[in-house]
Structure formats: structure tokens, C-alpha cells
Design a protein around this motif. Structure first.
Motif, PDB file in Angstrom:
ATOM      1  N   ALA B  47      -7.414  11.698  16.220  1.00  0.00           N
ATOM      2  CA  ALA B  47      -7.049  12.415  15.000  1.00  0.00           C
ATOM      3  C   ALA B  47      -6.686  11.410  13.898  1.00  0.00           C
ATOM      4  O   ALA B  47      -6.553  10.217  14.158  1.00  0.00           O
ATOM      5  CB  ALA B  47      -5.865  13.336  15.275  1.00  0.00           C
ATOM      6  N   ASN B  48      -6.536  11.887  12.685  1.00  0.00           N
ATOM      7  CA  ASN B  48      -6.062  11.037  11.598  1.00  0.00           C
ATOM      8  C   ASN B  48      -4.719  10.444  11.984  1.00  0.00           C
ATOM      9  O   ASN B  48      -3.839  11.157  12.456  1.00  0.00           O
ATOM     10  CB  ASN B  48      -5.908  11.838  10.303  1.00  0.00           C
ATOM     11  CG  ASN B  48      -7.251  12.219   9.728  1.00  0.00           C
ATOM     12  OD1 ASN B  48      -8.211  11.457   9.836  1.00  0.00           O
ATOM     13  ND2 ASN B  48      -7.330  13.401   9.159  1.00  0.00           N
ATOM     14  N   GLY B  49      -4.566   9.145  11.837  1.00  0.00           N
ATOM     15  CA  GLY B  49      -3.309   8.486  12.176  1.00  0.00           C
ATOM     16  C   GLY B  49      -3.214   8.062  13.624  1.00  0.00           C
ATOM     17  O   GLY B  49      -2.198   7.528  14.055  1.00  0.00           O
ATOM     18  N   ALA B  50      -4.272   8.283  14.414  1.00  0.00           N
ATOM     19  CA  ALA B  50      -4.228   7.942  15.834  1.00  0.00           C
ATOM     20  C   ALA B  50      -4.286   6.430  16.059  1.00  0.00           C
ATOM     21  O   ALA B  50      -3.945   5.945  17.132  1.00  0.00           O
ATOM     22  CB  ALA B  50      -5.367   8.628  16.585  1.00  0.00           C
ATOM     23  N   GLY B  51      -4.758   5.689  15.050  1.00  0.00           N
ATOM     24  CA  GLY B  51      -4.811   4.234  15.194  1.00  0.00           C
ATOM     25  C   GLY B  51      -6.227   3.673  15.283  1.00  0.00           C
ATOM     26  O   GLY B  51      -6.416   2.524  15.678  1.00  0.00           O
ATOM     27  N   LYS B  52      -7.229   4.455  14.904  1.00  0.00           N
ATOM     28  CA  LYS B  52      -8.624   3.992  14.986  1.00  0.00           C
ATOM     29  C   LYS B  52      -8.861   2.787  14.085  1.00  0.00           C
ATOM     30  O   LYS B  52      -9.393   1.765  14.524  1.00  0.00           O
ATOM     31  CB  LYS B  52      -9.594   5.131  14.587  1.00  0.00           C
ATOM     32  CG  LYS B  52      -9.439   6.400  15.402  1.00  0.00           C
ATOM     33  CD  LYS B  52     -10.426   7.474  14.976  1.00  0.00           C
ATOM     34  CE  LYS B  52     -10.193   7.997  13.569  1.00  0.00           C
ATOM     35  NZ  LYS B  52      -8.925   8.740  13.399  1.00  0.00           N
ATOM     36  N   THR B  53      -8.457   2.923  12.816  1.00  0.00           N
ATOM     37  CA  THR B  53      -8.677   1.819  11.870  1.00  0.00           C
ATOM     38  C   THR B  53      -7.912   0.584  12.312  1.00  0.00           C
ATOM     39  O   THR B  53      -8.431  -0.535  12.281  1.00  0.00           O
ATOM     40  CB  THR B  53      -8.240   2.251  10.456  1.00  0.00           C
ATOM     41  OG1 THR B  53      -9.021   3.378  10.063  1.00  0.00           O
ATOM     42  CG2 THR B  53      -8.439   1.137   9.446  1.00  0.00           C
TER      43      THR B  53
END
Ligand SMILES: Nc1ncnc2c1ncn2[C@@H]1O[C@H](COP(=O)(O)OP(=O)(O)O)[C@@H](O)[C@H]1O
Ligand SMILES: [Mg+2]
Lengths: 289, 291
Positions: B47-53
Motif C-alpha cells: 500500500a502507499n507508505g509500505a516502504g516500496k520507494t
């Protein structure tokens, strides 16, 4: 009425003006393209304001204002980088703080200049340029400031371009983004100092940003934009010098009009023309989403 | 929970080994561990904010890990710069910037070099071939800022791949694309580059459904931790419940997979919906659904 009033080609101040103005215009065009491309026009403005501080300080020190323009620019560039010019908010803060402090000092220096100096017109020289009253000895200094500025944008052409598209992409390719940005800021500071001696400190961004903005409008590649900006600036400056010389015979008084007025007016009208009639490269409505 | 790495270690293009990251004192990633082999098409889902970037930036060496290590082609990440291509999350390309598609692709070849580039026939040929490989030749001479989202992604992919890296990282390249453009990009990446040219691809997405049919494997990020495996191995109630630390349901709604948590207010879609939220981030939208 003749285009070149009598004595134009024999006048030594005109020769100096053509050389100094010409070099400054070319340097500003080449560096200005990257200033606009990288969205650093605000830094150019701040450095222009600060040139007033440097210029007024150099009168107190009894040296050419060019030294003051460049000296303060380089210091300010360093400070702006330190405070954090890379983040948008840091950039506003950095510019605001440095600019405010600088203008405060400028007020003090200009006051001392006008009270201590017997020559009037110190503020006029700083604010509106001094091409016609500059001595030949300043020409090497103009070259000494202009060449490094051009060298910086020529050597860092690709890293600068890539980091203006995206600092992250540049970093991934091994570009030292911060160092590259600082070098570019130094080139801008040097270009602004040349602009300040040509059209004056308060108008200095006109020669830096104007031709570049025109060039970016009408060309499609960064290299062509740089060449176009240099030529537009050179044209405006030289035509401005001719008109200023001619204006000696114009009303209201036979003192001539300021050359910076002509240069900035020419740039402004060229900009209007480029906005109205310049092709908008690639602005095609595409069917595909 | 993460299946043991069984593949021959020397074949691994990417080896992420127990990577933890804390930002501003907050744990973002906790012992993330996975590996990618040549030609694999892997989804980094969360999800957004999960740490992908954050994870992608660690792999690229743009972000230091608090613990753990990253090896690329067997080398420490710091020495593997040329082996990785990167397409960052939503770059704003200014239409006023006089940079044509072909200029941006050429910068992928020599953007770090000093001096004014001289036109060379060999370089032009390479750039044209790369543009052709992403079907971007027909807008090669237009400013990148004037291209559509899908066209810009093709140019960015060409920029990332022209230096012939073995690993391509893409951060949410499908966000903001219409369905057709997204499908074309997925097809290009999975068929042409991963399968045919054996480039390993790690693609991040907060919406996994368009990718599920073509992914070789998934790295599913939640609560800072990662579950890795094939779609069947990871998108399961037991695996994801253990990852999230509470019970979640995996629903198949007409072929669309939703990961759903039961809350006091009803149901919250954690993944599979474009507006899926990370628990503990109330700023992200919630979807209440009736049972
Ligand atoms: N520089 C930073 N400092 C502190 N927290 C950060 C920073 N960058 C990201 N974060 C936090 O790390 C978490 C993961 O962010 P990110 O990697 O961007 O997630 P994603 O890409 O999956 O949306 C978010 O909660 C975000 O707020
Ligand atoms: Mg992200």
C-alpha cells in the motif's frame, strides 16, 4: 537620421562597452539557459539584488564594482547551498534570508558611499550599470570571470541537464548532484556579476533570464537554446549600445538615455514577440492517452 | 515465512539480505529478504507508505540501510552502478524544457560524462534502436514534457535500459496510466525485456491486479516486512495474516483479488483496490463495505 551617430566607431568608451557588453551577453546567454532550465531564476534574482551590496562595498574599497558583484555572488551562492537550496522550502528560506541580510548591508554601504564620496552617481553606476565609464583595464577581469562560468556549463553540460530532468536519475548514473548544483550556482553568480556591470545590478536578471527564456521558447534542444540565448543577448546589447550612443542627440536633455534601458527594452520586446509568434515545439494534441 | 532461497547464489542478479531501514527514528523496513534471478519479472507490492520507494532507494544506494546488505550481480550495491536501471516514481517533466525523447534516452548512455556531447553516428544508432525497442520512435523528436503519461514511461524505460543493465527497477510506473497504456507497458516489460532479453525486472505497485497474470514472483510489503514467493504462495490468508500481524481475508471478486481486514467500522481493503490503505495511516482513505 543615421544609425551610427558621428564618432561611434572612433569612441574608445564605445569600444570598451561593445567588448564588455558583448562578453557579458554571451556568458549570460549560455549560463542563463541552465538557470531557466533548472528553475533557478529565483537564485539569479537574489544574486542580482545582492550585487547591489557587493557593488556598493567595492566603492568603499575603491576597486571596480565588478569585484564586489562577483565576490558577493560567490559567497551568497555558497551560503544558499549550505542553507539548503535543493529542497523547495529550504530554497525559499535560503534565498529570503541571504537576500534580506544583503539588502540591509547594501543600504548601509550606499549611505556611506554617498556621504563619503565626492563623486555623485555611485548608486546610479551600481544600479544601472557602467559600461561607458568602465576602464579598459577591466576587460581582462571580465574575461577572467566569464570564462570559468562558461567552462562550468560546458563541462557539466550533461550532468546538469540530467539532474534538471531528475536529480535521482542523475544520482543513479553516478552524478554528484550537489556538487554539480553548487558549480552551476557559482556560474550563475559570475554571470550575474557580468550582467550587473553591463545593465546594472537591479536589471541584471534581465540579461541572464530574458534571452534564455526566449531561446527555450523557440528551440528544441538544449545546445541550440544556449547558442540562441547568447546571440539574442549579444544582439540586444550591441543594438542597445548603438541606440544609447545615438540618444545623446535625443530629448529631453542632451545627456543620452541609459544603455540599460535600451538593452532591457529590446529583450522585453523580443520576449513578447517570441511568446506571441514563437512556435511551440512539439505541442501537438495526441489522440493516444 | 519467506521461502528459503534455493537457487544457485551465483545466478542471482539481486540479493536483498535482511535489509532494515529506520527513518526519523521510525522503523520503515524490518529484515527484508529476497533474491531475483535473470529474466524474472517480480512485483514489489504494498500500500502507499509500505516502504516500496524506500526499498528501491536502498537497492540503488541512494538510501543507506540501518542493517543488512544488498548485492547486485554478486557485487556490493555500491560497486554495481552500471548493472541497474531505474525509472523513478512520477517525475514532473516540464513542457518548456527543450529536451526531446531522444535526448533523454541519450543521457541514459552518457549523462554522467563531462563536456559537450559531439554528435556521433554510432550513438544515434544506439538511441534509435532503443527507442524502437520501446515503440517510441514516432515521438523521438518531441519534447518529453509534451508526451502523454504512457509515452513518457516508454522514454524513461529506454533511458534506463540503454546502458544494458541486468536489473531494471521501476517505481509505480503504472500509476496515473489508463488501463490500455498500463497493459502495453506491462507487456513490453514482461515479454520483451524480461523474457526475451533476460533483464530482471522489479516493478513496484500499490495496485497488484493488473500485474498478477504476468508476475513470476511477488515481494509483498506490509508492516515493514516482506513475504516472497509466487502469487499462489504469497496471496494467501495464512501468509498475509501473519505478515500483517492480524487476520486478513483474500477475496476473489470476479477475478480481482482483494486483501481485506475486518475492523470495527466494517471492512478495510488493504490491497487490490486503487485506494487501498496501510493500517495505522488513517490519512489514507478507507473503504467501508457491508458484509
Ligand atoms: N525521508 C523520510 N523521513 C522520514 N520518513 C520517511 C521519509 N521518506 C519516507 N518516509 C516514510 O517511510 C514510509 C515509507 O515510505 P515510502 O517508501 O515512500 O512508501 P511507498 O513508496 O510504499 O509509498 C512512509 O510512512 C513515509 O512517510
Ligand atoms: Mg513510493
Amino acid at each position: 537620421m543615421t544609425v551610427f551617430a558621428p564618432g561611434f566607431f572612433a569612441s574608445s568608451p564605445v569600444h570598451v562597452a561593445l567588448v564588455i557588453g558583448g562578453i557579458s551577453a554571451v556568458v549570460c546567454g549560455l549560463v542563463g539557459t541552465f538557470t531557466v532550465l533548472r528553475g533557478q531564476s529565483y537564485a539569479g534574482h537574489a544574486l542580482g539584488d545582492l550585487a547591489v551590496t557587493g557593488g556598493s562595498a567595492s566603492f568603499l574599497a575603491n576597486v571596480s564594482p565588478l569585484w564586489g558583484f562577483a565576490g558577493i555572488g560567490v559567497i551568497a551562492a555558497g551560503i544558499m547551498d549550505m542553507i539548503g537550496i535543493r529542497r523547495p522550502r529550504g530554497r525559499d528560506l535560503a534565498t529570503g534570508i541571504v537576500r534580506g541580510a544583503g539588502l540591509g548591508l547594501a543600504a548601509l554601504f550606499l549611505y556611506w558611499d554617498t556621504t563619503s564620496s565626492s563623486t555623485t552617481g555611485v548608486s546610479i553606476t551600481i544600479l544601472f550599470g557602467s559600461m561607458f565609464t568602465t576602464s579598459t583595464s577591466v576587460v581582462p577581469v571580465v574575461l577572467a570571470f566569464g570564462l570559468p562560468a562558461v567552462a562550468i556549463v560546458a563541462i557539466l553540460f550533461r550532468p546538469l541537464l540530467l539532474s534538471s530532468v531528475s536529480p535521482e536519475l542523475a544520482a543513479v548514473r553516478g552524478v554528484r548532484v550537489r556538487l554539480t548544483g553548487l558549480a552551476c550556482l557559482l556560474a550563475i553568480a559570475l554571470a550575474v556579476s557580468l550582467s550587473a556591470i553591463t545593465v546594472g545590478a537591479i536589471l541584471s536578471t534581465a540579461l541572464l533570464i530574458g534571452p534564455a527564456a526566449i531561446a527555450l521558447r523557440v528551440t528544441n534542444t538544449p545546445g541550440r537554446a544556449m547558442v540562441t540565448a547568447a546571440l539574442v543577448g549579444l544582439g540586444a546589447t550591441w543594438i542597445g549600445i548603438v541606440l544609447a550612443y545615438d540618444s545623446f542627440y535625443w530629448p529631453p536633455s542632451h545627456d543620452g538615455w541609459p544603455v540599460s534601458f535600451f538593452i532591457v527594452a529590446l529583450i522585453f520586446f523580443s520576449f513578447l514577440v517570441s511568446q506571441l509568434f514563437g512556435r511551440r515545439p512539439g505541442r501537438v494534441i495526441r489522440a493516444e492517452g | 515465512m519467506t521461502p528459503a532461497v534455493t537457487a544457485d547464489e551465483t545466478r542471482q542478479v539481486l540479493d536483498v539480505d535482511g535489509v532494515s531501514v529506520r527513518l526519523a527514528g521510525r522503523p520503515i523496513l524490518d529484515e527484508v529478504r529476497f533474491a531475483i534471478e535473470p529474466g524474472e519479472f517480480v512485483g514489489l507490492i504494498g500500500a502507499n507508505g509500505a516502504g516500496k520507494t524506500t526499498l528501491l532507494r536502498v537497492i540503488l544506494g541512494l538510501q543507506a540501510a540501518t542493517a543488512g546488505s544488498v548485492r547486485i550481480g554478486g557485487k556490493p550495491a555500491a560497486h554495481a552502478r552500471g548493472l541497474v536501471g531505474y525509472v523513478p516514481q512520477k517525475i514532473q517533466l516540464d513542457p518548456d524544457m527543450p529536451v526531446r525523447a531522444r535526448d533523454l534516452v541519450a543521457l541514459g548512455l552518457d549523462g554522467n560524462k563531462l563536456g559537450i556531447p559531439l554528435p556521433s553516428r554510432g550513438k544515434r544508432k544506439l538511441v534509435d534502436e532503443m527507442l524502437a525497442a520501446v515503440d517510441a520512435l514516432r515521438f523521438a523528436d518531441e519534447r518529453v514534457g509534451n508526451l502523454s503519461g504512457g509515452e513518457q514511461q516508454r522514454v524513461m524505460i529506454a533511458h534506463a535500459l540503454i546502458s544494458k543493465p541486468r536489473l531494471l527497477l521501476l517505481d509505480e510506473p503504472l500509476a496515473n496510466l489508463d488501463i490500455r497504456s498500463a497493459q502495453e507497458i506491462i507487456e513490453l516489460l514482461s515479454k520483451r525485456f524480461a523474457k526475451q532479453q533476460q533483464v530482471s525486472v522489479l516493478i513496484s505497485a500499490h495496485e497488484m491486479n493488473p500485474l498478477l497474470p504476468v508476475l513470476d514472483r511477488i515481494v509483498y510489503l506490509a508492516a515493514g516486512r516482506a513475504a516472497t514467493g509466487t502469487t499462489e504462495e504469497v496471496i494467501r490468508e495464512d501468509v498475509l495474516s501473519s505478515l500483517y500481524g492480524h487476520h486478513v481475508d483474500v477475496l476473489n471478486m470476479h477475478g480481482r483479488i482483494l486483501v481485506v481486514a475486518h475492523t470495527d467500522e466494517g471492512f478495510q481493503v488493504l490491497a487490490g483496490d486503487d485506494r487501498a490503505a496501510e493500517p495505522g495511516h488513517p490519512d489514507h482513505s478507507r473503504t467501508g463495505m457491508q458484509a
